[in-house]
Design a protein around this motif. Structure first.
Motif, PDB file in Angstrom:
ATOM      1  N   GLU A   1       0.826  -1.182   0.000  1.00 33.74           N
ATOM      2  CA  GLU A   1       0.000   0.000   0.000  1.00 33.74           C
ATOM      3  C   GLU A   1       0.869   1.244   0.000  1.00 33.74           C
ATOM      4  N   LEU A   2       0.642   2.182  -0.909  1.00 34.98           N
ATOM      5  CA  LEU A   2       1.419   3.410  -0.995  1.00 34.98           C
ATOM      6  C   LEU A   2       0.499   4.578  -1.307  1.00 34.98           C
ATOM      7  N   ASP A   3       0.954   5.780  -0.952  1.00 29.79           N
ATOM      8  CA  ASP A   3       0.264   7.014  -1.291  1.00 29.79           C
ATOM      9  C   ASP A   3      -1.173   7.026  -0.775  1.00 29.79           C
ATOM     10  N   ASP A   4      -2.035   7.803  -1.397  1.00 29.28           N
ATOM     11  CA  ASP A   4      -3.410   7.971  -0.924  1.00 29.28           C
ATOM     12  C   ASP A   4      -4.162   6.646  -1.050  1.00 29.28           C
ATOM     13  N   PRO A   5      -4.641   6.054   0.056  1.00 28.13           N
ATOM     14  CA  PRO A   5      -5.213   4.714  -0.011  1.00 28.13           C
ATOM     15  C   PRO A   5      -6.545   4.668  -0.751  1.00 28.13           C
ATOM     16  N   LEU A   6      -6.799   3.526  -1.384  1.00 33.73           N
ATOM     17  CA  LEU A   6      -8.077   3.283  -2.024  1.00 33.73           C
ATOM     18  C   LEU A   6      -9.127   2.932  -0.971  1.00 33.73           C
ATOM     19  N   VAL A   7     -10.359   3.399  -1.173  1.00 38.36           N
ATOM     20  CA  VAL A   7     -11.483   3.035  -0.298  1.00 38.36           C
ATOM     21  C   VAL A   7     -12.195   1.852  -0.950  1.00 38.36           C
TER      22      VAL A   7
ATOM     23  N   ASN B   1     -12.673   5.665  -4.858  1.00 37.72           N
ATOM     24  CA  ASN B   1     -11.830   6.813  -5.184  1.00 37.72           C
ATOM     25  C   ASN B   1     -10.665   6.439  -6.094  1.00 37.72           C
ATOM     26  N   ALA B   2     -10.914   5.591  -7.099  1.00 41.75           N
ATOM     27  CA  ALA B   2      -9.847   5.198  -8.024  1.00 41.75           C
ATOM     28  C   ALA B   2      -9.454   6.335  -8.955  1.00 41.75           C
ATOM     29  N   ASP B   3     -10.311   7.347  -9.097  1.00 40.84           N
ATOM     30  CA  ASP B   3     -10.015   8.529  -9.919  1.00 40.84           C
ATOM     31  C   ASP B   3      -9.623   8.151 -11.347  1.00 40.84           C
ATOM     32  N   GLY B   4     -10.321   7.171 -11.908  1.00 36.88           N
ATOM     33  CA  GLY B   4     -10.076   6.775 -13.287  1.00 36.88           C
ATOM     34  C   GLY B   4      -8.940   5.814 -13.494  1.00 36.88           C
ATOM     35  N   GLN B   5      -8.197   5.459 -12.437  1.00 38.71           N
ATOM     36  CA  GLN B   5      -7.094   4.514 -12.582  1.00 38.71           C
ATOM     37  C   GLN B   5      -7.630   3.087 -12.665  1.00 38.71           C
ATOM     38  N   GLU B   6      -6.906   2.227 -13.390  1.00 41.35           N
ATOM     39  CA  GLU B   6      -7.267   0.813 -13.459  1.00 41.35           C
ATOM     40  C   GLU B   6      -6.909   0.147 -12.140  1.00 41.35           C
ATOM     41  N   VAL B   7      -7.822  -0.671 -11.609  1.00 39.24           N
ATOM     42  CA  VAL B   7      -7.640  -1.295 -10.305  1.00 39.24           C
ATOM     43  C   VAL B   7      -7.657  -2.808 -10.455  1.00 39.24           C
ATOM     44  N   PHE B   8      -6.716  -3.482  -9.794  1.00 36.55           N
ATOM     45  CA  PHE B   8      -6.649  -4.941  -9.758  1.00 36.55           C
ATOM     46  C   PHE B   8      -7.005  -5.424  -8.356  1.00 36.55           C
ATOM     47  N   TYR B   9      -7.643  -6.598  -8.273  1.00 35.60           N
ATOM     48  CA  TYR B   9      -8.114  -7.125  -6.996  1.00 35.60           C
ATOM     49  C   TYR B   9      -7.589  -8.544  -6.784  1.00 35.60           C
ATOM     50  N   THR B  10      -7.242  -8.853  -5.517  1.00 38.60           N
ATOM     51  CA  THR B  10      -6.882 -10.205  -5.122  1.00 38.60           C
ATOM     52  C   THR B  10      -7.645 -10.556  -3.847  1.00 38.60           C
ATOM     53  N   TRP B  11      -8.228 -11.768  -3.816  1.00 41.03           N
ATOM     54  CA  TRP B  11      -9.027 -12.231  -2.682  1.00 41.03           C
ATOM     55  C   TRP B  11      -8.238 -13.282  -1.896  1.00 41.03           C
ATOM     56  N   TYR B  12      -8.374 -13.263  -0.562  1.00 36.12           N
ATOM     57  CA  TYR B  12      -7.686 -14.208   0.315  1.00 36.12           C
ATOM     58  C   TYR B  12      -8.689 -14.813   1.291  1.00 36.12           C
ATOM     59  N   LEU B  13      -8.539 -16.118   1.536  1.00 33.27           N
ATOM     60  CA  LEU B  13      -9.302 -16.795   2.576  1.00 33.27           C
ATOM     61  C   LEU B  13      -8.344 -17.263   3.644  1.00 33.27           C
ATOM     62  N   ASN B  14      -8.485 -16.714   4.848  1.00 33.50           N
ATOM     63  CA  ASN B  14      -7.625 -17.064   5.974  1.00 33.50           C
ATOM     64  C   ASN B  14      -6.153 -16.875   5.625  1.00 33.50           C
TER      65      ASN B  14
ATOM     66  N   ASP C   1     -10.276 -11.584   2.992  1.00 28.96           N
ATOM     67  CA  ASP C   1      -9.585 -10.314   2.799  1.00 28.96           C
ATOM     68  C   ASP C   1      -9.568  -9.970   1.325  1.00 28.96           C
ATOM     69  N   LEU C   2      -9.760  -8.685   1.020  1.00 24.58           N
ATOM     70  CA  LEU C   2      -9.671  -8.176  -0.347  1.00 24.58           C
ATOM     71  C   LEU C   2      -8.595  -7.100  -0.395  1.00 24.58           C
ATOM     72  N   ILE C   3      -7.614  -7.275  -1.274  1.00 21.50           N
ATOM     73  CA  ILE C   3      -6.566  -6.277  -1.492  1.00 21.50           C
ATOM     74  C   ILE C   3      -6.758  -5.696  -2.888  1.00 21.50           C
ATOM     75  N   ALA C   4      -6.812  -4.370  -2.987  1.00 16.17           N
ATOM     76  CA  ALA C   4      -6.950  -3.684  -4.274  1.00 16.17           C
ATOM     77  C   ALA C   4      -5.725  -2.812  -4.501  1.00 16.17           C
ATOM     78  N   PHE C   5      -5.255  -2.744  -5.736  1.00 14.79           N
ATOM     79  CA  PHE C   5      -4.124  -1.877  -6.034  1.00 14.79           C
ATOM     80  C   PHE C   5      -4.245  -1.366  -7.465  1.00 14.79           C
ATOM     81  N   THR C   6      -3.726  -0.160  -7.670  1.00 12.14           N
ATOM     82  CA  THR C   6      -3.767   0.441  -8.993  1.00 12.14           C
ATOM     83  C   THR C   6      -2.686  -0.176  -9.871  1.00 12.14           C
ATOM     84  N   SER C   7      -2.826  -0.001 -11.186  1.00 10.11           N
ATOM     85  CA  SER C   7      -1.911  -0.634 -12.129  1.00 10.11           C
ATOM     86  C   SER C   7      -0.479  -0.146 -11.972  1.00 10.11           C
ATOM     87  N   ASP C   8      -0.282   1.096 -11.442  1.00 11.33           N
ATOM     88  CA  ASP C   8       1.083   1.583 -11.240  1.00 11.33           C
ATOM     89  C   ASP C   8       1.663   1.157  -9.898  1.00 11.33           C
TER      90      ASP C   8
END
Length: 579
Positions: A249-255, A279-292, A316-323
């Motif tokens: 996680e870096l910079d302004d966090p995604l909600v 609040n992705a502000d038009g950026q492409e977002v990738f998601y990864t899901w975790y169980l335990n 758990d859900l982790i989201a991150f922008t393409s950059d």
């Protein structure tokens, strides 16, 4: 054994823009130390205007504040001329700079004068021209300390092992080696972790299979300690292997939010979940899901849970922008039950004490309503009442009444029972954030008589320290036979905006304060001056003290606005005994 606490605090990333405005009429000058003063009339000097801003972030944070309280701006120019200006404002103007090249340094300090950030830039001052310069003020890059404590229920894990990875922004990772502190706890500590953001992936294993896990972002600051405490009380049956891929996680966090999740699944069934980012502000977002703590799926939607055994699980859900520079997370806990048990309701928990205030009036066999004078205020049953199935404590600064009596109109209530000991107190509370009053929740022990409680554990909302911009809660232990102990713990939210579950957990060894099941602070008897070892009552009160009177007034900074009535809401309160 070393015990650590998890402080809920705010994190801040900084940026500073330095703008150079050369004056049309300037004068010769060797150096400048003037800020925000009148401009001089001459022809070969210029001025610097600095604008300094901040952007909110989030993480498992260092124990020091990363919120800049003030900046020190230094400049070095031609012929070793210099200036230095200190400011806590968003801008500062420095006049009468000598024409030529200047090196400008901005250092950021927090409210306890810790050096937390720095940035530099160069600019050429020219008479009669407008020049521009931008400087980024970034956190210091030196090493800091990371401490993590993990505990679990010993009887549920036959062969406990911990698997933990710390993932850096460049996707490099290191394994964390834990040291056992007991049969059901372990800790990690390292004071040479490079400053920056990381992602912590933590799993509890039993015979090399994951039975519990958590994923959380971590921030390290130069010279500061970052603490984390994880207590795995829900353990599942041994399952499959582990394959964790985390992006930091870096910079302004995604909600991030999870839609479609259910609280209960029948064994063998899956739930369809969808990810959303506000609040992705038009950026492409990738998601990864975790169980335990184990990778379950990727993408904005997934079907998860079909392979899970009966028990309690964490998604758990982790989201991150393409950059890779912005990230966010969300968590959902749910249960898997056998098909024949799906329609059976969960058994009601057994509490040693509980009051939901739904009867319409206060049960005076359970509660003693304050009607005496205390803390410079007159208590009254008129200001202690039930409304909308909630207990309300009211406070009023009635100036006419105060002029006549020297007392505020305050309120208090306490349990008639005084035999509570070890256990977990929880109360759903909403204090006010109007400056100058003190809503509280605390234990009280009057069995020795006199004017001082023998032993006391406090949660105190000092409202002058509560706002939308900054909030903290005061936690303390007091006693007649030992020195008082207290801490201010910073919060990432305004506690007056909504209800939260506050409380303390009291055992024979320690006290633990929490909000919404997140541990704020721990107090271990073998490391501190006092011990809670005797029966007590529970009390709530709502009072004030004048700043000019000193004592508690220095702290509370009362009174509030005259002739205004304020309210402290208590939705419910309960106690789970450990005896």
């Amino acid at each position: 054994m070393k015990h650590i606490r998890h402080d809920i605090t705010k994190s801040v990333m900084w940026s500073a823009a330095v703008l150079l405005a050369a004056l049309l009429t300037v004068s010769a000058c060797d150096h400048a130390l003037q800020a925000d003063g009148p401009r001089s009339a001459a022809s070969n000097s210029g001025s610097l205007r600095l604008s300094i801003g901040s952007v909110e972030g989030m993480s498992l944070l260092p124990e020091i504040s990363m919120d800049p309280a003030y900046y020190e701006v230094r400049g070095l120019g031609p012929d070793e001329q210099s200036f230095i200006v200190e400011t806590d404002d968003s801008s500062v103007i420095v006049h009468d700079l000598r024409v030529g090249t200047w090196l400008v340094t901005v250092d950021a300090y927090n409210d306890t004068e810790d050096h937390i950030g720095s940035g530099t830039g160069t600019v050429t001052v020219e008479a009669g021209a407008l020049q521009g310069l931008s400087i980024s003020v970034r956190p210091l890059s030196g090493p800091g300390t990371l401490e993590i404590e993990v505990s679990w229920l010993q009887e549920l894990v036959a062969t406990p092992q911990l698997s933990a990875r710390l993932i850096a922004p460049d996707r490099s990772e290191r394994s964390l080696s834990f040291t056992a502190t007991s049969d059901s706890s372990a800790e990690f500590a390292d004071d040479e972790i490079d400053a920056g953001y990381y992602t912590l992936a933590l799993q509890l294993l039993d015979d090399d299979s994951a039975v519990a896990g958590a994923v959380q972002s971590v921030r390290i600051a130069e010279g500061a300690r970052t603490h984390g405490t994880y207590n795995f009380t829900e353990i599942n049956e041994i399952g499959g292997g582990v394959d964790i891929v985390i992006t930091p996680e870096l910079d302004d966090p995604l909600v991030v939010t999870i839609d479609g999740a259910t609280s209960t699944l029948t064994a063998g069934e899956a739930m369809s979940v969808q990810a959303a980012t506000e609040n992705a502000d038009g950026q492409e977002v990738f998601y990864t899901w975790y169980l335990n703590g184990t990778t379950a799926a990727s993408g904005a939607s997934a079907d998860v849970g079909a392979e899970l055994n009966v028990g309690t699980h964490r998604l758990d859900l982790i989201a991150f922008t393409s950059d890779g520079r912005r990230s966010g997370s969300a968590t959902h806990s749910f249960s898997v039950v056998n098909g024949e048990d799906e329609s059976e309701p969960d058994p009601e928990p057994e509490y040693d004490f509980i009051d939901t205030f739904e009867a319409g009036s206060i049960d005076t066999n359970v509660w003693q309503i304050g009607t005496w004078a205390e803390h410079g205020g007159q208590l009254s049953a008129e200001r202690t009442y039930i409304e909308n199935d909630m207990l309300v404590l009211a406070f009023e600064y009635d100036t006419e009444y105060y002029d006549e009596t020297g007392l505020f109109r305050s309120s208090a209530i306490q349990t008639r029972r005084d035999d509570f000991r070890f256990g977990r107190w929880e109360a759903r509370l909403r204090p006010t954030d109007v400056d100058g009053v003190l809503p509280t929740m605390y234990t009280i022990d009057w069995r020795d008589g006199g004017s001082q409680t023998r032993q006391e554990i406090d949660i105190e909302f000092v409202t002058v320290n509560i706002s939308d911009e900054y909030s903290e809660v005061h936690l303390a232990v007091h006693g007649a036979d030992f020195s008082s102990w207290d801490r201010q713990v910073q919060l990432p939210f305004n506690p007056a905006d909504d209800f939260h579950v506050w409380g303390f957990d009291i055992t024979e060894d320690r006290i633990q304060w929490f909000v919404d099941d997140i541990v704020l602070l721990e107090y271990w008897y073998d490391q501190q001056p006092g011990v809670i070892d005797a029966p007590y009552s529970l009390k709530f009160n709502f009072w004030s003290a004048r700043l000019q009177d000193g004592g508690a007034g220095h702290w509370i900074q009362g009174p509030p606005v005259p002739n205004t009535e304020l309210y402290y809401y208590i939705d419910w309160v309960r106690f789970t005994s450990y005896e």
